[in-house]
Write an enzyme that holds these catalytic residues in place. Structure first.
Site: not given
Ligand SMILES: *[C@@H]1O[C@H](CO)[C@@H](O)[C@H](O)[C@H]1NC(C)=O
Ligand SMILES: *[C@@H]1O[C@H](CO)[C@@H](O)[C@H](O)[C@H]1NC(C)=O
Length: 423
Positions: A190, A392
């Protein structure tokens, strides 16, 4: 008592034989019966600090301080070799791993031995360096400023622009120097990926020092953003920035005793409030692939704090639809950048060999945006995690992260190493 003496004697013999300070630790583990893949005690793991946690599972641990050119004192955690395999000290390729927003190096160990990325890399023969971005639990210090002093509010005036352009070069220089290697691998989850792109674009000479870049859901473009929180706040990024400055709010969600108390007591197995924890802290988890028994461990080590401007910088990316430097407002932009809008990062400068991993069910870094990024980067390909419900957070917390991502990632790293060996 006998055991203690025995350990003492082996330690002494080890020192005499000129063995690594970690070698006896490895021997000790290999003779112990409970070498399991999973956490042996989730409450213990939730409470232990990262050093004790890594040592508990009999992996070697080192902490290294690195000072940036603007005075931030950062801490990297290193696992220099494996426990069961590749467990002799010595030179080996180094891999740098950087966490996402509000996180820390702990992200890559909490899944436990046999599952977490750090241990997997160490077993596979890598020298693992877990980096911590400025301002998080482990890098919350400065040569002259005090992060807790109101008069030093300047400490928190940074975003992932500085993490990429100042922290990463400092880490890379230090690690190359310490290990004697010429190049390193880099893995970023990320914001860890965002920061790498920033570094490669703003300090392109660092491309030469990288063997491969693995971006695990690197957030850069948000043309397809579905994250409600960012969507709601992004139009107000200027107002929020001004307001935060006025109120002296620089830091968000730093590790606190209250937060730990809440997660520890309300997120454990058997607590009626556990589903609420899942909803609050892990908003888009796919329950089947998220081990909720592990919640106290994950939340015992996250969130680890960030500067409010890191959050705002993402809000700006959504508002303006670009991947650009920090927006200070028209006047200050003119002063700092010589133009009214912040300059976009030049992705054509990211020449490093790149693999971008994405999940189809990722709300924070949408797969279409990752594909877009892979198309504009000069030397990138995109790889989908096979399971369609991959999110995620599955990159760090998913039960099957190893099978879905890590095993493929390491093949890519090996592939990138080959030309080096021939040379
Ligand atoms: C979930 O975590 C617990 C504690 O580490 C472990 O005992 C259990 O096997 C895990 N379950 C799965 C499905 O991975
Ligand atoms: C912060 O760094 C200073 C050195 O500049 C050191 O003396 C101090 O102990 C550090 N503080 C923490 C909390 O690590």
């Amino acid at each position: 008592m006998f055991r203690v003496v025995l350990v003492g004697v082996t330690l002494f013999a080890g020192v005499l034989a000129g063995r690594s300070p970690h070698a006896n630790l490895v021997d000790q583990f290999q003779n112990s019966p409970d070498s399991s893949r999973f956490s042996s005690d989730v409450f213990e793991d939730a409470r232990l600090d990262i050093e004790s946690l890594i040592r508990k599972y009999q992996y070697p641990f080192e902490a290294h301080n690195v000072v940036t050119s603007d005075g931030y004192i950062l801490t990297a955690h290193r696992i220099p070799h494996g426990r069961d395999r590749n467990n002799q000290p010595g030179p080996r390729p180094a891999v740098l791993v950087l966490h996402g927003l509000l996180s820390s190096s702990a992200d890559f160990v909490t899944l436990g031995p046999g599952n977490a990325l750090s241990y997997f890399l160490a077993e596979e023969g890598y020298d693992v360096w877990l980096l911590n971005a400025r301002g998080n639990t482990f890098s919350r210090n400065h040569t002259i400023m005090d992060p807790d002093r109101r008069g030093d509010a300047e400490f928190w005036m940074y975003s992932w622009d500085e993490i990429g352009s100042l922290d990463l070069p400092a880490y890379i220089d230090y690690i190359l120097e310490t290990t004697g290697q010429e190049k390193v691998h880099y893995i970023g989850h990320s914001q860890g990926g965002t920061s790498f792109l920033v570094m490669s674009a703003s300090r392109p000479e660092y491309n030469e020092k990288i063997i491969s870049f693995l971006g695990l859901a690197p957030a850069a473009y948000f043309h397809n953003n579905e994250n409600t929180f960012f969507l709601v706040m992004s139009p107000y990024e200027r107002v929020l920035d001004a307001l935060a400055s006025q109120l002296g709010i620089g830091e968000v969600l730093g590790q606190s005793d209250i937060l730990s108390f809440i997660t520890f007591n309300f997120c454990r197995d058997g607590a009626l409030t556990q589903p609420l924890c899942l909803l609050l802290f892990v908003n888009d988890q796919n329950a089947d692939y998220f081990n909720s028994t592990m919640l106290p461990v994950f939340l015992g080590h996250a969130p680890a704090g960030a500067a409010f401007r890191q959050v705002l910088h993402y809000a700006q990316s959504i508002k303006f639809g670009t991947f650009s430097r920090y927006n200070f407002g028209t006047l200050q932009n003119l002063y700092i950048y010589g133009r009214v809008t912040p300059p976009p990062y030049d992705m054509s400068r990211v020449t490093v060999r790149t693999n971008l991993h994405y999940g189809l069910n990722d709300v924070e870094a949408h797969w279409r945006d990752i594909l877009f990024l892979s198309e504009i980067l000069p030397n990138a390909r995109a790889i989908q995690a096979p399971r369609p419900s991959f999110t995620h957070y599955d990159f760090i917390w998913g039960i099957d992260a190893k099978e879905q991502v890590y095993e493929t990632a390491i093949e890519m790293m090996r592939e990138a190493e080959r030309p080096l060996i021939i040379k």
